[in-house]
Design an enzyme around this catalytic site. Sequence first.
Site, PDB file in Angstrom:
ATOM      1  N   ILE A 217     -71.587 -45.662  -0.590  1.00  0.00           N
ATOM      2  CA  ILE A 217     -70.481 -45.908  -1.527  1.00  0.00           C
ATOM      3  C   ILE A 217     -71.079 -45.966  -2.934  1.00  0.00           C
ATOM      4  O   ILE A 217     -72.001 -46.750  -3.193  1.00  0.00           O
ATOM      5  CB  ILE A 217     -69.779 -47.256  -1.255  1.00  0.00           C
ATOM      6  CG1 ILE A 217     -69.368 -47.393   0.208  1.00  0.00           C
ATOM      7  CG2 ILE A 217     -68.583 -47.433  -2.197  1.00  0.00           C
ATOM      8  CD1 ILE A 217     -68.218 -46.578   0.651  1.00  0.00           C
TER       9      ILE A 217
ATOM     10  N   TYR B 162     -72.645 -61.488   7.621  1.00  0.00           N
ATOM     11  CA  TYR B 162     -73.763 -62.379   7.944  1.00  0.00           C
ATOM     12  C   TYR B 162     -74.511 -61.730   9.110  1.00  0.00           C
ATOM     13  O   TYR B 162     -74.529 -62.238  10.229  1.00  0.00           O
ATOM     14  CB  TYR B 162     -73.276 -63.768   8.366  1.00  0.00           C
ATOM     15  CG  TYR B 162     -72.473 -64.542   7.348  1.00  0.00           C
ATOM     16  CD1 TYR B 162     -72.589 -64.297   5.988  1.00  0.00           C
ATOM     17  CD2 TYR B 162     -71.606 -65.556   7.752  1.00  0.00           C
ATOM     18  CE1 TYR B 162     -71.850 -65.024   5.059  1.00  0.00           C
ATOM     19  CE2 TYR B 162     -70.870 -66.292   6.829  1.00  0.00           C
ATOM     20  CZ  TYR B 162     -70.990 -66.018   5.488  1.00  0.00           C
ATOM     21  OH  TYR B 162     -70.257 -66.749   4.584  1.00  0.00           O
TER      22      TYR B 162
HETATM   23  C1  LIG Z   1     -77.188 -66.140  -0.814  1.00  0.00           C
HETATM   24  C2  LIG Z   1     -76.085 -65.341  -0.188  1.00  0.00           C
HETATM   25  C3  LIG Z   1     -74.776 -65.716  -0.410  1.00  0.00           C
HETATM   26  C4  LIG Z   1     -73.729 -64.991   0.163  1.00  0.00           C
HETATM   27  N1  LIG Z   1     -72.438 -65.381  -0.069  1.00  0.00           N
HETATM   28  C5  LIG Z   1     -71.426 -64.689   0.502  1.00  0.00           C
HETATM   29  C6  LIG Z   1     -70.066 -65.055   0.288  1.00  0.00           C
HETATM   30  O1  LIG Z   1     -69.757 -65.999  -0.434  1.00  0.00           O
HETATM   31  N2  LIG Z   1     -69.098 -64.346   0.920  1.00  0.00           N
HETATM   32  C7  LIG Z   1     -69.385 -63.285   1.729  1.00  0.00           C
HETATM   33  O2  LIG Z   1     -68.465 -62.659   2.245  1.00  0.00           O
HETATM   34  N3  LIG Z   1     -70.664 -62.905   1.933  1.00  0.00           N
HETATM   35  C8  LIG Z   1     -71.680 -63.573   1.353  1.00  0.00           C
HETATM   36  N4  LIG Z   1     -72.968 -63.190   1.571  1.00  0.00           N
HETATM   37  C9  LIG Z   1     -73.229 -62.048   2.455  1.00  0.00           C
HETATM   38  C10 LIG Z   1     -73.156 -60.749   1.674  1.00  0.00           C
HETATM   39  O3  LIG Z   1     -71.809 -60.441   1.397  1.00  0.00           O
HETATM   40  C11 LIG Z   1     -73.768 -59.617   2.514  1.00  0.00           C
HETATM   41  O4  LIG Z   1     -75.103 -59.906   2.808  1.00  0.00           O
HETATM   42  C12 LIG Z   1     -73.647 -58.278   1.802  1.00  0.00           C
HETATM   43  O5  LIG Z   1     -73.852 -57.249   2.724  1.00  0.00           O
HETATM   44  C13 LIG Z   1     -74.634 -58.179   0.667  1.00  0.00           C
HETATM   45  O6  LIG Z   1     -74.414 -57.031  -0.102  1.00  0.00           O
HETATM   46  P1  LIG Z   1     -75.634 -56.477  -0.961  1.00  0.00           P
HETATM   47  O7  LIG Z   1     -75.200 -55.230  -1.623  1.00  0.00           O
HETATM   48  O8  LIG Z   1     -76.194 -57.556  -1.784  1.00  0.00           O
HETATM   49  O9  LIG Z   1     -76.668 -56.201   0.205  1.00  0.00           O
HETATM   50  P2  LIG Z   1     -77.640 -55.041   0.622  1.00  0.00           P
HETATM   51  O10 LIG Z   1     -78.749 -55.758   1.300  1.00  0.00           O
HETATM   52  O11 LIG Z   1     -77.989 -54.142  -0.491  1.00  0.00           O
HETATM   53  O12 LIG Z   1     -76.790 -54.219   1.673  1.00  0.00           O
HETATM   54  C14 LIG Z   1     -76.231 -54.794   2.827  1.00  0.00           C
HETATM   55  C15 LIG Z   1     -75.909 -53.686   3.836  1.00  0.00           C
HETATM   56  O13 LIG Z   1     -75.009 -52.746   3.264  1.00  0.00           O
HETATM   57  C16 LIG Z   1     -75.631 -51.458   3.146  1.00  0.00           C
HETATM   58  N5  LIG Z   1     -75.301 -50.953   1.828  1.00  0.00           N
HETATM   59  C17 LIG Z   1     -75.716 -51.449   0.643  1.00  0.00           C
HETATM   60  N6  LIG Z   1     -75.185 -50.749  -0.349  1.00  0.00           N
HETATM   61  C18 LIG Z   1     -74.420 -49.802   0.208  1.00  0.00           C
HETATM   62  C19 LIG Z   1     -73.620 -48.772  -0.327  1.00  0.00           C
HETATM   63  N7  LIG Z   1     -73.509 -48.598  -1.635  1.00  0.00           N
HETATM   64  N8  LIG Z   1     -72.964 -47.955   0.521  1.00  0.00           N
HETATM   65  C20 LIG Z   1     -73.074 -48.127   1.865  1.00  0.00           C
HETATM   66  N9  LIG Z   1     -73.825 -49.090   2.427  1.00  0.00           N
HETATM   67  C21 LIG Z   1     -74.485 -49.923   1.599  1.00  0.00           C
HETATM   68  C22 LIG Z   1     -77.107 -51.705   3.312  1.00  0.00           C
HETATM   69  O14 LIG Z   1     -77.777 -50.561   3.785  1.00  0.00           O
HETATM   70  C23 LIG Z   1     -77.120 -52.869   4.272  1.00  0.00           C
HETATM   71  O15 LIG Z   1     -76.908 -52.401   5.573  1.00  0.00           O
HETATM   72  C24 LIG Z   1     -74.023 -63.880   0.991  1.00  0.00           C
HETATM   73  C25 LIG Z   1     -75.344 -63.504   1.206  1.00  0.00           C
HETATM   74  C26 LIG Z   1     -76.373 -64.233   0.633  1.00  0.00           C
HETATM   75  C27 LIG Z   1     -77.789 -63.834   0.903  1.00  0.00           C
END
Ligand SMILES: Cc1cc2nc3c(=O)[nH]c(=O)nc-3n(C[C@H](O)[C@H](O)[C@H](O)COP(=O)(O)OP(=O)(O)OC[C@H]3O[C@@H](n4cnc5c(N)ncnc54)[C@H](O)[C@@H]3O)c2cc1C
Length: 543
Positions: free
Chosen positions: A245, A478
């Site tokens: 995405i 999660y």
């Molecule tokens: C400290 C902390 C607090 C959090 N708080 C919340 C919260 O309040 N509410 C909630 O719902 N969740 C929460 N989360 C969980 C969070 O929403 C997920 O871990 C989410 O997947 C993180 O997105 P990211 O882009 O940072 O992660 P990334 O590690 O970059 O990606 C997560 C997954 O998505 C894939 N991905 C990443 N970017 C893309 C893209 N552009 N297109 C397709 N796939 C992609 C990756 O390959 C991986 O499989 C929290 C996590 C942490 C560590």
Amino acid sequence: MGKSKALYAFSFLALYFSFCTITPTSSTSLQDDFINCLHENTNVDFPLLETLFSPERNVSDYKEVLESTAHNLRYVTESMPKPGFIFKPVHESHVQASVICSNQLGFHHRVRSGGHDYEGLSFVSLMETPFILIDLSKLRQINVDIEDNSAWVQSGATIGELYYRIAEKSKINGFPAGLCTTVGIGGHIIGGGDGTLLRKYGLAADNVLDAVIVNADGKLLNRAAMGEDLFWAIRGGGGGTFGVILAWKVKLVPVPETLTMFTVTKTLEQDPETKILSKWQRIADKLVEELFLRVMFRVAGDKTLTLEYKGQFLGEKGTLMEVMKKYFPELGLTQEDYIEVSWIESVLANAGFPTDSPLEVLLDPKLSPYVKVYFKGKSDFATEPIPPFGLKGMFKKLVEENTSSMFMIPYGGIMAKIPESETPFAHRKGTILKIHYATISTSEDGISLNKRTKWIREMYTYMTPYVSSNPRLAYVNYRDLDLGANTKDSKANFIKAQTWGAQYFKNNFNRLVKIKTKVDPENFFRHEQSIPSLPFSKRLSSW
Ligand SMILES: Cc1cc2nc3c(=O)[nH]c(=O)nc-3n(C[C@H](O)[C@H](O)[C@H](O)COP(=O)(O)OP(=O)(O)OC[C@H]3O[C@@H](n4cnc5c(N)ncnc54)[C@H](O)[C@@H]3O)c2cc1C
């Protein structure tokens, strides 16, 4: 060099990378192959110094980039496999070219937006090495259109940046997404995305109007071009499965100029029979949709617990006081507990910043109170209140481990009105609360890791009778590899995935598999818990 030989050499070198050893030069030819391929597939320049990072080029830059957004430090320890190199696209066409080139050269890849994946799936491949990392952190543009009530936001932006850009233009618009402001937009929305506006407006994924995705052929597709099936799948089906995405168009939601927040802390001694917590469980999902009242369980130093009841209300103090007096007087709130804030101040408070912090702290992930840690998390959903004896046992288990952390958030409100099949996120009507368990530490060694992992698994086992069952449900954002994992080229992946797939998505899992099989039959986008494509033998019978 032939493709298989190249991959063999690449694999050998990746082993070296995993121990952070500077590698011999032959892997540079693989990077060169990739770079040449990129040149053939994009007209937009990509200065190598800013876009390509490998141990051979500059080991400290490589390490810095790799670790920059890796939130779970468990996955950057020396023993973890490391990407052969990291490519940071600075233009959308670079993402398309990366997909085409990874495919052509046979490189397994991972995609990272904000790097907050619980199991490090965006930057570590446990099932398949060698691999490369496509890091979207330079694609973080945000355009807020207040007139249109919408915003386009690129995947590499954080949710904090989106909140900031909305607040920059309006005091009465917000967006319903998570609490931790350093989470990436890309991985968050694709897995659902819940936060304090959940009961009023649903998930982040419920408020998506359009998206731009790069598919397995490297094509750029918007909603109209990708079709409604794929558009359905990316609103909750989890990251790393359907494509990359690039950007989301999200719907802004109305927020009042004044919100009210409170935090009330209770010790176990103040609620020895768990009467307050039991009442919270009975009413929190049924209160007015404007009120989001969660509970954080914190282990105090002396092997006891405190329970923090944290409320956020879309309205003024006077109205909230009436609600609390009528429905939850047991919490014992006093006038002074209520604090009126703007929506963006509530964002700051929920992310752990003082509410008078300059809003610019939302733009710099390094300032976030959510520091990088070694953690393991798990989740549950409950459909009935946990009885007092169950809660007491839960407290006992929690205080056994001083790195333990746990919270419960209420569902209900609009979440109960959105049909289960509306998006892949199926935890709707009947779900009263979501539980999050974690063990969190700022340092780690093998012994403490084993002890903590054992603890969280025992905690999860302990909770079995009190939470959803058949299947026991979990939240895909999660990520939890204890539920099951794909292995390389295994025909059994599809069978095994049905178990964890149902836990994350209930019956929506089958539709996700069908869509995956249609849009990515070769399973190009894959990781340890990506939705598998149907094996060829199963395709005809299921269509
Ligand atoms: C400290 C902390 C607090 C959090 N708080 C919340 C919260 O309040 N509410 C909630 O719902 N969740 C929460 N989360 C969980 C969070 O929403 C997920 O871990 C989410 O997947 C993180 O997105 P990211 O882009 O940072 O992660 P990334 O590690 O970059 O990606 C997560 C997954 O998505 C894939 N991905 C990443 N970017 C893309 C893209 N552009 N297109 C397709 N796939 C992609 C990756 O390959 C991986 O499989 C929290 C996590 C942490 C560590």
